[in-house]
Write a protein that holds these residues in place. Structure first.
Motif, PDB file in Angstrom:
ATOM      1  N   CYS A  28      -6.117   0.840   6.247  1.00 16.25           N
ATOM      2  CA  CYS A  28      -7.465   1.674   5.725  1.00 16.25           C
ATOM      3  C   CYS A  28      -8.442   0.362   5.407  1.00 16.25           C
ATOM      4  CB  CYS A  28      -7.165   2.180   4.438  1.00 16.25           C
ATOM      5  SG  CYS A  28      -6.587   1.158   3.020  1.00 16.25           S
ATOM      6  N   GLN A  36      -9.267  -1.020   2.886  1.00 16.07           N
ATOM      7  CA  GLN A  36      -9.002  -2.088   1.964  1.00 16.07           C
ATOM      8  C   GLN A  36      -7.942  -3.138   2.792  1.00 16.07           C
ATOM      9  OE1 GLN A  36      -9.804  -2.399  -1.349  1.00 16.07           O
ATOM     10  NE2 GLN A  36     -10.783  -0.575  -0.927  1.00 16.07           N
ATOM     11  N   ASN A  61      -4.960  -2.379   3.998  1.00 17.68           N
ATOM     12  CA  ASN A  61      -3.589  -2.181   3.775  1.00 17.68           C
ATOM     13  C   ASN A  61      -3.197  -1.210   4.991  1.00 17.68           C
ATOM     14  OD1 ASN A  61      -3.135  -3.740   1.409  1.00 17.68           O
ATOM     15  ND2 ASN A  61      -4.068  -2.159   0.326  1.00 17.68           N
ATOM     16  N   HIS A 100      -1.053   1.960   6.084  1.00 14.94           N
ATOM     17  CA  HIS A 100      -0.459   2.965   5.299  1.00 14.94           C
ATOM     18  C   HIS A 100       0.449   3.591   6.349  1.00 14.94           C
ATOM     19  CE1 HIS A 100      -2.748   3.567   1.859  1.00 14.94           C
ATOM     20  NE2 HIS A 100      -3.808   3.121   2.461  1.00 14.94           N
ATOM     21  N   CYS A 134      -2.397   1.855  -3.162  1.00 14.82           N
ATOM     22  CA  CYS A 134      -3.644   1.188  -2.570  1.00 14.82           C
ATOM     23  C   CYS A 134      -4.920   1.596  -3.395  1.00 14.82           C
ATOM     24  CB  CYS A 134      -3.740   1.794  -1.109  1.00 14.82           C
ATOM     25  SG  CYS A 134      -5.066   0.851  -0.153  1.00 14.82           S
ATOM     26  N   CYS A 194      -7.495   2.313  -2.181  1.00 19.81           N
ATOM     27  CA  CYS A 194      -8.609   3.462  -1.450  1.00 19.81           C
ATOM     28  C   CYS A 194      -8.062   4.900  -1.987  1.00 19.81           C
ATOM     29  CB  CYS A 194      -8.115   3.276   0.119  1.00 19.81           C
ATOM     30  SG  CYS A 194      -6.593   4.172   0.615  1.00 19.81           S
ATOM     31  N   ARG A 208      -5.577   6.705  -1.078  1.00 17.82           N
ATOM     32  CA  ARG A 208      -4.696   7.668  -0.293  1.00 17.82           C
ATOM     33  C   ARG A 208      -3.328   7.753  -0.883  1.00 17.82           C
ATOM     34  NH1 ARG A 208      -8.339   5.161   3.147  1.00 17.82           N
ATOM     35  NH2 ARG A 208      -9.802   6.692   3.952  1.00 17.82           N
TER      36      ARG A 208
END
Ligand SMILES: [Zn+2]
Length: 459
Positions: A285, A287, A289, A291, A346, A348, A350
């Protein structure tokens, strides 16, 4: 494997134009209808589901798991036998924690049982996808438009995470060099400037950079190795057109690749991880990270004795695809390794669980006397079409020659070897190619097969 979040990334998110709205709202749904897949409908669903809270995601995921297991048990002989042997009924598998009751399914098991014992009828037409996978031996899976719609939708979701609008001009490196007929239409419609991931000479790289500049392309995607060399060339030339994001797929993204791409293009790299067997597994994403696509796949991380490894430690990835398709994949050993991030969440927002990193897809580069750089896909993309070759490995010890080790299948003849050498040379391997027949290709200590080994000092 991660890069720090960039505060300015969101501000770079494009505003949809009339054209991108047309592509998404009319052209792609029409394409779905023609092909018989439901990619855009699935994408719309995922765009909402990615923001669900954990409980809702888990409930939906477990429901998909139960349905998949039930269908596999009743319709696919391999899974029926494995579950009967293990004394497990479909109703005993309700969540990922129950999966350890089932044995792990290897490529060999799927290869040996294909297609009678590993596939099922769906109401759709089916087709085969054959690859050299990560083992070097041809391996086929059967898909239908439903399967394709699922993994394409998740890939498009990952592109959205990288700030792409479908239909924006973009540059792509790939292996499918025949861009005629419907691929030509697709490239035009999606405004894709498609180039070979094989041809990485300076002349070709300069041509690509010029095209990116001329067409005002802001998005770049493709194999990490090829994007990396493009970035290196851009840095050498002082080329500095702004690139909004670079998305990588299909191969291992080494840290030095990521750094070089981000620096050369002043951009952020978004890596994705999918497997050719028809699963989009994870993506980064904004950020930085990774997923896991929780509504597509369950990922287990196991040690050498098939016991779960704790978050933060590297494990072998075992995948369970959450829709059966014509060839269910349950506890499938994909041949890659990765690290779980456990229950970390995270910034973000999500709900999809995080993966610390994806590792283990081994790659090396062959540099030819003329300066062409041959990535692993150069070889796999060509040799995987020869069923007469069980597996292979390329070793470079001298700057002007390579050794091609071939483990032949029963119907291999010397003419096949000559044909492969000729085609490799035609495609850009401008060096002496010596063929050596071997009984098998040795694995690394980590149990992985390396396709390409360069024993020359790195340039
Ligand atoms: Zn995130």
């Amino acid at each position: 494997m991660k890069s720090p979040p960039r505060a300015n990334n969101m501000s770079k998110t494009p505003i949809s134009t009339l054209y991108t709205r047309f592509v998404r709202g009319i052209a792609l749904p029409l394409g779905d209808w023609l092909i018989g897949q439901r990619m855009i409908a699935r994408l719309r669903f995922l765009e909402k589901a990615q923001w669900w809270d954990r409980e809702q995601l888990i409930a939906h995921r477990d429901q998909l798991l139960s349905e998949t297991i039930k269908i596999a048990y009743h319709e696919v002989p391999l899974y029926r036998e494995l579950m009967d042997e293990a004394g497990v009924l479909p109703q005993n598998i309700r969540s990922p924690g129950d999966l350890s009751k089932l044995p792990i399914v290897t490529k060999d098991m799927l290869r040996n049982g294909y297609p009678q014992r590993t596939t099922r009828e769906t109401a759709q037409k089916t087709y085969e996808e054959c690859t050299s996978g990560s083992t070097g031996s041809p391996f086929c899976v059967r898909e239908d438009p439903e399967t394709t719609g699922w993994y394409r939708a998740s890939f498009m979701l990952a592109l959205e995470w990288a700030g792409w609008q479908i239909g924006e001009p973009h540059f792509q490196t790939g292996m499918t060099l025949d861009r005629k007929r419907w691929r030509w239409v697709k490239d035009k419609l999606l405004r894709c400037h498609y180039v070979s991931a094989y041809d990485l000479t300076d002349v070709a790289l300069d041509r690509h950079l010029a095209a990116i500049e001329k067409k005002r392309i802001r998005l770049i995607g493709g194999y990490p190795g090829s994007i990396y060399h493009l970035a290196q060339r851009a840095a050498e030339l002082g080329w500095n057109q702004p690139i909004r994001s670079a998305v990588t797929w299909g191969d291992n993204l080494y840290d030095h690749y990521r750094v070089a791409i981000e620096q050369a293009f002043h951009t952020q790299v978004f890596d994705t991880y999918g497997c050719a067997e028809g699963i989009q597994v994870a993506a980064q994403c904004e950020q930085g990270n990774y997923h896991v696509h929780n509504l597509d796949v369950i990922v287990e991380y196991l040690d050498g004795e098939d016991r779960p490894v704790p978050p933060g430690e590297r494990g072998h990835l075992i995948l369970t695809r959450l829709h059966p398709g014509p060839m269910p994949l349950i506890r499938y050993r994909v041949g890659d390794t990765g690290v779980s991030a456990g229950q970390r969440v995270c910034d973000c927002g999500r709900g999809f669980e995080m993966m610390e990193s994806v590792e283990g897809r081994d790659t090396d580069i062959i540099v030819t006397p003329a300066g062409n750089r041959l990535i692993v896909h150069f070889f796999t993309g060509l040799i995987e079409h020869f069923r007469e070759v069980k597996s292979f490995q390329v070793v470079q010890r001298e700057p002007d020659s390579i050794l091609l080790r071939i483990a032949p299948a029963a119907d291999y003849t010397p003419e096949i070897g000559e044909q492969i050498v000729r085609q490799l040379k035609e495609k850009g391997a401008d060096c002496t190619i010596q063929v050596e027949l071997v009984d098998n290709i040795p694995l690394t200590s980590g149990g992985k097969r390396r396709f390409v080994i360069s024993e020359l000092p790195h340039r």
